[in-house]
Write a protein that holds these residues in place. Structure first.
Motif, mmCIF file in Angstrom:
data_model
loop_
_atom_site.group_PDB
_atom_site.id
_atom_site.type_symbol
_atom_site.label_atom_id
_atom_site.label_comp_id
_atom_site.label_asym_id
_atom_site.label_seq_id
_atom_site.Cartn_x
_atom_site.Cartn_y
_atom_site.Cartn_z
ATOM 1 N N ARG A 31 47.367 50.251 28.133
ATOM 2 C CA ARG A 31 48.284 49.588 29.054
ATOM 3 C C ARG A 31 47.605 49.393 30.399
ATOM 4 N NH1 ARG A 31 54.487 51.725 28.613
ATOM 5 N NH2 ARG A 31 54.954 50.565 26.719
ATOM 6 N N PHE A 32 47.824 48.224 30.999
ATOM 7 C CA PHE A 32 47.249 47.953 32.305
ATOM 8 C C PHE A 32 48.075 46.897 33.022
ATOM 9 C CE2 PHE A 32 44.976 45.906 28.849
ATOM 10 C CZ PHE A 32 45.003 44.557 29.184
ATOM 11 N N ILE A 33 47.907 46.870 34.350
ATOM 12 C CA ILE A 33 48.612 45.914 35.205
ATOM 13 C C ILE A 33 47.548 45.152 35.985
ATOM 14 C CG2 ILE A 33 50.282 45.612 37.070
ATOM 15 C CD1 ILE A 33 51.435 48.383 36.226
ATOM 16 N N LYS A 34 47.677 43.814 35.972
ATOM 17 C CA LYS A 34 46.672 42.979 36.624
ATOM 18 C C LYS A 34 47.325 41.690 37.106
ATOM 19 C CE LYS A 34 45.031 40.476 32.527
ATOM 20 N NZ LYS A 34 45.421 39.152 33.044
ATOM 21 N N PHE A 35 46.518 40.827 37.678
ATOM 22 C CA PHE A 35 46.987 39.498 38.046
ATOM 23 C C PHE A 35 46.793 38.571 36.845
ATOM 24 C CE2 PHE A 35 45.687 41.501 42.064
ATOM 25 C CZ PHE A 35 46.899 41.428 42.735
ATOM 26 N N PRO A 36 47.581 37.506 36.730
ATOM 27 C CA PRO A 36 47.417 36.578 35.605
ATOM 28 C C PRO A 36 46.023 35.956 35.596
ATOM 29 C CG PRO A 36 49.489 36.165 36.744
ATOM 30 C CD PRO A 36 48.704 37.130 37.595
ATOM 31 N N GLY A 37 45.461 35.848 34.413
ATOM 32 C CA GLY A 37 44.139 35.271 34.245
ATOM 33 C C GLY A 37 43.398 36.001 33.156
ATOM 34 N N GLY A 38 42.109 35.705 33.027
ATOM 35 C CA GLY A 38 41.325 36.357 31.991
ATOM 36 C C GLY A 38 39.909 35.830 31.931
ATOM 37 N N GLY A 39 39.313 35.965 30.777
ATOM 38 C CA GLY A 39 37.903 35.677 30.598
ATOM 39 C C GLY A 39 37.576 34.199 30.523
ATOM 40 N N LEU A 40 36.482 33.851 31.164
ATOM 41 C CA LEU A 40 35.959 32.480 31.112
ATOM 42 C C LEU A 40 35.308 32.268 29.753
ATOM 43 C CD1 LEU A 40 35.850 30.260 33.306
ATOM 44 C CD2 LEU A 40 33.481 30.932 33.686
ATOM 45 N N GLU A 41 35.513 31.101 29.175
ATOM 46 C CA GLU A 41 34.896 30.778 27.893
ATOM 47 C C GLU A 41 33.596 29.998 28.135
ATOM 48 O OE1 GLU A 41 37.919 28.761 25.619
ATOM 49 O OE2 GLU A 41 39.111 30.594 25.421
ATOM 50 N N ASP A 129 47.994 51.249 43.870
ATOM 51 C CA ASP A 129 48.484 51.959 42.684
ATOM 52 C C ASP A 129 49.255 51.035 41.737
ATOM 53 O OD1 ASP A 129 47.402 54.345 43.569
ATOM 54 O OD2 ASP A 129 49.243 54.994 44.546
ATOM 55 N N ASP A 130 49.621 49.852 42.208
ATOM 56 C CA ASP A 130 50.389 48.911 41.388
ATOM 57 C C ASP A 130 49.533 48.130 40.405
ATOM 58 O OD1 ASP A 130 52.950 49.468 42.489
ATOM 59 O OD2 ASP A 130 52.452 48.246 44.230
ATOM 60 N N VAL A 131 48.213 48.205 40.528
ATOM 61 C CA VAL A 131 47.306 47.513 39.607
ATOM 62 C C VAL A 131 46.314 48.518 39.043
ATOM 63 C CG1 VAL A 131 47.569 45.211 40.635
ATOM 64 C CG2 VAL A 131 45.838 46.781 41.539
ATOM 65 N N THR A 132 45.713 48.163 37.923
ATOM 66 C CA THR A 132 44.891 49.116 37.172
ATOM 67 C C THR A 132 43.409 49.062 37.514
ATOM 68 O OG1 THR A 132 46.465 48.938 35.346
ATOM 69 C CG2 THR A 132 44.284 49.850 34.828
ATOM 70 N N PHE A 133 42.853 47.867 37.627
ATOM 71 C CA PHE A 133 41.401 47.719 37.662
ATOM 72 C C PHE A 133 40.847 47.697 39.089
ATOM 73 C CE2 PHE A 133 42.773 45.594 33.661
ATOM 74 C CZ PHE A 133 42.300 46.576 32.801
ATOM 75 N N PRO A 134 39.589 48.162 39.274
ATOM 76 C CA PRO A 134 39.008 48.292 40.619
ATOM 77 C C PRO A 134 38.997 46.994 41.424
ATOM 78 C CG PRO A 134 37.576 49.341 38.990
ATOM 79 C CD PRO A 134 38.661 48.650 38.231
ATOM 80 N N THR A 135 38.677 45.873 40.792
ATOM 81 C CA THR A 135 38.601 44.619 41.536
ATOM 82 C C THR A 135 39.990 44.174 41.982
ATOM 83 O OG1 THR A 135 36.739 44.062 40.107
ATOM 84 C CG2 THR A 135 37.507 42.351 41.563
ATOM 85 N N ASP A 136 41.003 44.366 41.122
ATOM 86 C CA ASP A 136 42.376 44.045 41.519
ATOM 87 C C ASP A 136 42.815 44.917 42.695
ATOM 88 O OD1 ASP A 136 42.556 42.137 39.518
ATOM 89 O OD2 ASP A 136 43.635 43.445 38.135
ATOM 90 N N LYS A 137 42.399 46.175 42.701
ATOM 91 C CA LYS A 137 42.739 47.066 43.817
ATOM 92 C C LYS A 137 42.146 46.523 45.126
ATOM 93 C CE LYS A 137 43.200 51.258 41.003
ATOM 94 N NZ LYS A 137 44.628 51.496 41.185
ATOM 95 N N ARG A 138 40.910 46.018 45.063
ATOM 96 C CA ARG A 138 40.277 45.422 46.249
ATOM 97 C C ARG A 138 41.051 44.191 46.702
ATOM 98 N NH1 ARG A 138 38.702 45.429 50.875
ATOM 99 N NH2 ARG A 138 36.937 44.160 51.500
ATOM 100 N N VAL A 139 41.516 43.371 45.763
ATOM 101 C CA VAL A 139 42.303 42.184 46.101
ATOM 102 C C VAL A 139 43.615 42.578 46.771
ATOM 103 C CG1 VAL A 139 43.578 40.238 45.094
ATOM 104 C CG2 VAL A 139 41.207 40.669 44.430
ATOM 105 N N VAL A 140 44.251 43.635 46.291
ATOM 106 C CA VAL A 140 45.483 44.117 46.929
ATOM 107 C C VAL A 140 45.195 44.511 48.381
ATOM 108 C CG1 VAL A 140 47.190 45.990 46.964
ATOM 109 C CG2 VAL A 140 46.648 44.833 44.808
ATOM 110 N N GLU A 141 44.103 45.212 48.619
ATOM 111 C CA GLU A 141 43.733 45.587 49.991
ATOM 112 C C GLU A 141 43.563 44.347 50.867
ATOM 113 O OE1 GLU A 141 40.154 47.816 49.403
ATOM 114 O OE2 GLU A 141 41.207 49.658 48.842
ATOM 115 N N LEU A 142 42.898 43.325 50.335
ATOM 116 C CA LEU A 142 42.672 42.102 51.105
ATOM 117 C C LEU A 142 43.974 41.340 51.352
ATOM 118 C CD1 LEU A 142 39.381 40.962 49.341
ATOM 119 C CD2 LEU A 142 39.603 41.865 51.675
#
Length: 147
Positions: A31-41, A129-142
């Motif tokens: 389980r994880f919480i993130k912003f909408p999006g995903g992997g580039l093809e 704390d509302d998001v799971t992944f390190p990069t999302d956490k940085r985006v929340v700070e910004l």
């Protein structure tokens, strides 16, 4: 073990109430919480990839407003041996959002190996704390720094 770059693209969709759309997800027991999006093809540009992801995940078309952030520190994937490079754009929807909006984390409809639900969170209430992944956490700070 093969090592490679994993390029991901995410949309920061902010509504008229200064709330941002976040995605609660469950994949094969994780389980994880993130912003909408995903992997580039392969063969896909960032903008096209983000637009495709919003159609796939949200059944909505979006317009890119501006680049917001690109990963500027090392992040190893939580799922494999790749190095994650994430690119975030501020977006606005150009078609209506026609999916259920939840108020509780991980409030999935149905069952299966891959589940997803969406919530609006006020940016003023959003914490790392509302998001799971390190990069999302940085985006929340910004995002919070913009307030």
């Amino acid at each position: 073990m093969e090592e490679y770059f994993n390029v991901r693209v995410y949309g920061l969709l902010i509504n008229e109430n200064n709330e941002i759309l976040i995605s609660d997800e469950q994949e094969y027991g994780h389980r994880f919480i993130k912003f909408p999006g995903g992997g580039l093809e392969i063969g896909e540009g960032l903008i096209d990839g983000l637009k495709r992801e919003f159609v796939e995940e949200c059944e909505a078309e979006v317009e890119i407003i501006s680049h917001f952030y690109t990963t500027d520190f090392f992040v190893r994937s939580a799922f494999n041996n790749s190095q994650i490079i994430s690119v975030y754009y501020k977006v606005k929807n150009t078609t209506p959002l026609n999916f259920p909006i939840k108020t509780i984390a991980f409030d999935f409809d149905g069952e299966g190996d891959v589940l997803q639900a969406f919530r609006w969170v006020k940016i003023t209430d959003l914490t790392t704390d509302d998001v799971t992944f390190p990069t999302d956490k940085r985006v929340v700070e910004l995002l919070r720094a913009e307030l």
